[in-house]
Scaffold this active site. Structure first.
Site, PDB file in Angstrom:
ATOM      1  N   LYS C  79       0.846  -1.202   0.000  1.00 32.69           N
ATOM      2  CA  LYS C  79       0.000   0.000   0.000  1.00 32.69           C
ATOM      3  C   LYS C  79       0.876   1.245   0.000  1.00 32.69           C
ATOM      4  CE  LYS C  79      -3.958   2.039   2.505  1.00 32.69           C
ATOM      5  NZ  LYS C  79      -4.804   1.940   3.715  1.00 32.69           N
ATOM      6  N   SER C 154      -9.745   2.542   2.911  1.00 29.28           N
ATOM      7  CA  SER C 154      -8.853   3.209   1.993  1.00 29.28           C
ATOM      8  C   SER C 154      -7.952   2.260   1.205  1.00 29.28           C
ATOM      9  CB  SER C 154      -7.958   4.178   2.756  1.00 29.28           C
ATOM     10  OG  SER C 154      -7.093   3.469   3.638  1.00 29.28           O
ATOM     11  N   SER C 178      -9.834   0.133   7.068  1.00 34.35           N
ATOM     12  CA  SER C 178      -9.247   0.249   5.727  1.00 34.35           C
ATOM     13  C   SER C 178      -8.619  -1.028   5.185  1.00 34.35           C
ATOM     14  CB  SER C 178      -8.201   1.367   5.705  1.00 34.35           C
ATOM     15  OG  SER C 178      -8.842   2.610   5.754  1.00 34.35           O
TER      16      SER C 178
END
Ligand SMILES: [Mg+2]
Ligand SMILES: [Zn+2]
Lengths: 99, 505, 503
Positions: C79, C154, C178
């Protein structure tokens, strides 16, 4: 209703160093007003007898030995600099003084 | 510069107004690493003068993802300082973020302590020049990190006003600081400027005694912000205060407080009002100028630092650090005066010069107390005054002791030693280095001296006869000539001996 | 589609270990898959130019007989919130475009040391603020199950990369859901470890007291294997726990094998019944509970009266901490700078932050600045911290009665792109079941529970354990996973569209 006004939003923009145009101020005022109305309910249960929790897992006295390490090279320090002058970062004129 | 500022006569000001003082002193700790990062600490003597941006770890410049970790030695130093200030040590204290944007602040927040400082409620005894002591109450001592260093370029040299751009060096960012905040000091009256100076000196003596800071004011190891307010005689309510920032010598603290009292009194007497603001001290003109007024932009949005955990020193640790405290300055002064055998006058001379630590260190480095005192209160202070500097900024106690050793060994006369001192102060290196480089040692080769004596006697033929007649004092004229010929690098007593030997032949 | 990319990380690891396949082959297969489908999915913001080279080195070390970690040679998507020295790290923001970190996040360093092969950086809502990945400055990621739908957020990029077989494993970060909510909407597995269980050093901070890095994968065992690599004490993170952790992979294997469900007390929160879940989500959740009950688990109704204040407390604590954490993006040391001719540095900072931050980020910074400002602190931030205490107490009381708590991982299946983007309050409700877990610092896992009857999209079930009992989640998660996969006759993702032309 909450106390969010365009002037307050503009002041918050100054504190947060985000230049907001009038359209944004207006939009944020409405949105923040709705959000704050919604989240203000935390005070319903936050009575004086309830202690605050700032860390989810309680720890204390987490220290580091006083031994040097982790230092960046000058190139690493400056590698992302938007503007530099020799070995320092360069910024345009500063109006206000340090706190 | 701004329009001429009206000042009221100091005594007149004190007739009309009562001054109330307060001090915030920042002490840079001399730990090896920074407060929250393992980068080398520029306030440690090994790292003094490092090139810009070479003492930086990720967290010091606020790099994305970087996290702070507390330096254990800084915690111990802070607790020791708190104890030495007579403070209580909080069973649990914590760090908070003070949020404001400034280019020298890598994260745009300063990690400090807010509502839970590590030390609180203390008092220090401050000794004045006449030997009386004043108690200054301490509100709190808290830990925080220093910011980086800005250099303003273009416009008026070095001033923020009118600068076109500024350069940022993050070496100093994250240096461990303890901020000591006093309670308001009442009753200082005409002694206010002296109390200011003596307070800073006391803090300096304490941190030097603890060994936790280099405590050099001129390098910013100790920085004093002086708060001054005046209230009309008989008024309960405190007047509006100003905060004079970063006064970088003890003498300046004294002058700045005196100046602020005179400046504020003139304004108040005219019916004016004092603006709550920071003010800047100008060493060159001996004046202060207005800085940043307080405003509603001063909303620091403090909240507990989520990246750090509470500091909860154990009672055992506090006891251990308390047991290791050096003796308090007042007790130490009494002891040293006894050990050194100084008269009251001699001792006050040292204390008033703020030179106790220097004399002590010089004695510890091997000089006799009398010679250490003579150097520090004499020649070094004279040079400092001439240069507008602090004596302790000029030369180290070790160098003074080394210099005296050369005098004691006969390598230097007093006069030569003063020249060597000048060389040391001018950065030419240790006394021995200066002696070697400047060729200043006493000529101990009798051959060279005898040759010079013979020349002098030849020039003044009647002298030899006078000496032979028993008029020994006539030798003085020859000694003078020989010393001149040797450029002072001779031991006058030896020259005299040799002349008398010559006359006896 | 090649069998390589459909293999789990554990299967790849076994084949790499017995040298029936090389890391270069595995890495190349995933790079090929990225080339084929990422134009549609847009899971990646950056694909590493070094992946094959790193894979080659691992192969060489293995050939030389070096003892390597279990996952050595397996590709890993990272990420973009995690800083990396060999790829840009932007946290999905324009203000960090092109930013190159001089140091690696601890989890990245540990993954590299264990021989995992970084494939690239995955898309995310800007600074991890969002539940849909639509708030990325670099365009949205699409859900591999339906390209018109959101992949969650997210960490939509990491979840979509794993769901689209572009990577077997990914790293995520979870501040309020997330990792788990994207797992829920993409039919994948995601774990939010106990706060402090995995280092945050090098994770671009959103809300420091809530953020936690964790694994993203297609199977419970794979997440456990990755957790074993990245977890454990890190002296660079003061909040990192010094605990000795058990092997999570061993826990997952035990769960898949044994009868850990027998006698297990599973708590179901009474108050959550009122939240208004999509019927298909509720049905899938109840079916999972029934399957567990059939294996001897005991379903116990518990009460968590303060959960209803969780979202409100979260939307005070997060913006407050974020407003401070994001202050460092100011144009001085790195990142975007917008020049203001004749302007002061204050003007430049304000213009840069105006141009460099997206609407959601600005909204939350302003909100957080308000919550912390003088006169409001006690009512807002201070009260939210107290709610945190109350939610922790709710958990304490619940865990006195049950071993784990189960909830649907999110109220709805993947919604359509753009559907909630103008309604921040609605968007915030996506995390109603995941947020209390972050507030309390306890661990949570989301695993696929099936497809929703109403729209055929994936649904996840969340398990929550007491702090430090992450192993329990792997045990229980793996047990239910093996039951469900058996009942489905294969992994849920077998039923996802093929992508890459065969939509
Ligand atoms: Mg201060
Ligand atoms: Zn301070």
């Amino acid at each position: 209703m909450s106390e969010i006004t365009p002037d307050l939003v503009r002041h918050l923009g100054v504190l947060a160093r985000i230049q907001l145009n009038d359209e944004e101020v207006e939009r944020l005022t409405g949105q923040l007003d709705a959000i704050v109305d919604n989240i203000a309910k935390v005070s319903e249960v936050a009575t004086p007898d309830v202690p605050a929790t700032s860390h989810p897992i309680a720890l204390e006295n987490v220290f580091r030995e006083d031994v040097p390490g982790d230092m960046l090279t000058l190139d690493q320090v400056l590698q992302n600099a938007p503007e530099r002058a020799d070995d320092r970062f360069r910024v345009t004129a500063i109006l206000g003084e340090e706190q | 510069m701004a329009a001429k500022v009206a000042l009221m006569d100091f005594d007149k000001a004190l007739e009309l107004f009562e001054p109330v003082l307060g001090f915030e002193v920042h002490v840079e700790l001399n730990t090896r690493t920074k407060m929250f990062s393992p980068a080398a600490n520029p306030a440690h003597p090994d790292n003094h003068g490092a090139a810009p941006n070479t003492l930086v770890a990720p967290v010091d410049m606020g790099l994305p993802g970087a996290l702070p970790v507390v330096n254990e030695t800084a915690i111990r130093s802070s607790i020791s300082l708190g104890l030495a200030l007579g403070c209580s040590i909080a069973p649990s204290s914590r760090f908070a973020r003070k949020n404001y944007f400034y280019p020298d602040l890598g994260k745009n927040y300063q990690i400090s302590q807010y509502d839970e400082p590590i030390a609180f409620e203390g008092a220090v005894e401050v000794e004045l020049s006449d030997g009386t002591t004043v108690t200054v109450d301490i509100e709190r001592a808290h830990m925080e990190e220093d910011a980086g260093k800005l250099t303003h370029m273009g416009g008026a040299a070095g001033r923020i006003q009118g600068a076109e751009f500024s350069l940022v060096d993050y070496n100093r960012a994250g240096v461990p600081l303890v901020e000591i905040v006093t309670k308001p000091i009442f009753g200082a009256e005409h002694r206010a400027p002296e109390i200011a100076k003596a307070y800073v000196r006391t803090i300096r003596d304490i941190v030097i005694g603890l060994g936790i800071s280099e405590a050099r004011l001129e390098r910013g190891n100790l920085r004093c912000d002086a708060n001054v307010s005046l209230r009309p005689r008989g008024q309960e309510k405190l007047g509006t205060r100003t905060e004079t920032k970063n006064v970088n010598s003890m003498r300046s603290v004294e002058r700045a407080v005196r100046y602020e009292i005179q400046r504020q009194a003139a304004i108040l007497a005219e019916g004016g009002t004092i603006t709550q603001e920071t003010r800047h001290w100008h060493e060159d003109t001996g004046t202060t100028s207005p800085g940043r007024p307080k405003s509603d932009a001063d909303d620091y949005r403090y909240f507990p630092e989520p990246d750090l955990l509470p500091v909860a020193p154990s009672p055992q640790l506090i006891d251990e650090l308390r047991a290791a405290l050096p003796e308090p300055p007042a007790a130490r002064r009494r002891r040293l005066q006894g050990e050194w055998g100084f008269t009251d006058l001699e001792f006050q001379d040292v204390v008033n010069g703020g030179l106790l630590a220097e004399v002590d260190a010089t004695v510890a480095a091997g000089a006799s107390p009398a010679s250490a005192r003579k150097w520090w209160t004499g020649e070094i202070t004279r040079v400092a005054n001439a240069r507008g500097a602090e004596p302790q900024a000029l030369v180290s106690p070790a160098d003074v002791a080394a210099l005296q050793k050369l005098v004691d060994a006969g390598t230097l006369t007093d006069k030569l030693a003063r020249q060597v001192l000048e060389g040391v102060i001018d950065g030419e290196g240790s006394p021995q280095k200066v002696v070697d480089a400047r060729g200043l040692a006493v000529v101990s080769d009798d051959g060279a001296l005898i040759a010079a004596i013979d020349d002098a006697l030849a020039a003044q033929p009647d002298v030899l006869a006078k000496i032979k007649d028993g008029k020994v004092q006539a030798a003085g004229a020859v000694i003078g000539a020989v010393m001149k010929a040797m450029k002072g690098q001779a031991d006058a007593a030896r020259v005299r001996e040799l002349i008398l030997e010559r006359a006896a032949q | 589609m090649s069998d390589i990319i459909r293999s789990s990380a554990a299967e790849l690891a076994a084949r790499l270990a017995d040298r029936s396949i090389s890391s270069v082959e595995v890495t190349q297969a995933h790079l090929d898959r990225i080339a084929a489908v990422d134009g549609d999915v847009h899971a990646f913001l950056h694909v590493s130019e070094h992946a094959l080279e790193v894979a080659g080195e691992i192969d060489a070390r293995r050939a030389a007989g070096e003892e390597l970690g279990e996952l050595a040679g397996v590709p890993l998507a990272i990420k973009d919130v995690l800083v990396t020295t060999d790829m840009p790290s932007t946290s999905g923001s324009k203000i960090l475009e092109g930013f190159m970190s001089p140091y690696d996040a601890t989890v990245v360093a540990r993954a590299r040391a264990a021989g995992l092969v970084p494939l690239g950086k995955t898309n995310m809502d800007e600074f991890a603020m969002g539940s849909s990945t639509e708030h990325s400055a670099y365009g949205p990621t699409r859900n591999p199950w339906d390209l018109d739908r959101i992949p969650g957020g997210s960490g939509g990029g990491s979840a979509a990369a794993v769901a689209a077989f572009e990577a077997p494993l990914a790293l995520g970060s979870d501040t309020g859901g997330s990792i788990r909510q994207p797992a829920h909407v993409t039919g994948t597995v995601g774990v939010k470890p106990t706060y402090g269980g995995v280092s945050r050093y090098g994770s671009i901070a959103l809300a420091s007291s809530l953020d936690q890095v964790g694994p993203v994968s297609r199977t419970v065992l794979d997440s456990a294997l990755l957790h074993d690599v990245i977890g454990g004490h890190d002296p660079h993170d003061s909040t990192s726990l010094a605990d000795q952790w058990p092997s999570f992979a061993a826990a997952a294997r035990e769960g898949a094998r044994g009868d850990v469900l027998r006698g297990l007390k599973v708590g179901v929160i009474r108050e959550l019944a009122d939240v208004g879940f999509q019927p298909g989500v509720s049905a899938s959740f109840r079916a999972s509970l029934a399957a567990m009950e059939a294996q001897g688990a005991e379903i116990v109704e518990i009460s968590a009266p303060h959960f209803e204040y969780g979202v409100a407390a979260y939307y005070l604590i997060l913006p407050a901490e974020a407003s401070s954490n994001l202050a460092k993006f100011d144009s001085v040391r790195f990142g975007l700078r917008v020049d203001v001719p004749g302007g002061t540095v204050e003007d430049v900072m304000s213009a840069t932050r105006e141009a460099g931050f997206g609407d959601e980020v600005k909204r939350r910074i302003i909100l957080g600045t308000y919550a912390l400002s003088a006169g409001y602190y006690d009512a807002y931030y201070g009260s939210a911290q107290k709610v945190r205490t109350l939610i922790q107490r709710d958990f304490d009381e619940a865990f006195a009665q049950v071993d784990v708590i189960a909830t649907p991982s999110a109220p709805t299946t993947a919604f359509r792109l753009g559907e909630q983007i103008d309604d921040p309050l609605q968007m915030y409700l996506n995390d109603v079941t995941t947020i209390p877990v972050n507030l309390a610092g306890v661990p949570g896992i989301s695993i696929p529970s099936g497809l929703s009857d109403d729209d055929g999209l994936p649904v996840g079930i969340q398990f929550i354990a007491p702090a430090r009992q992450d192993a329990q989640l792997y045990r229980v998660g793996a047990a239910l996973e093996s039951l469900l996969v058996d009942s489905w006759g294969g992994p849920l993702l077998d039923r996802a569209p093929i992508l890459g032309g065969a939509r």
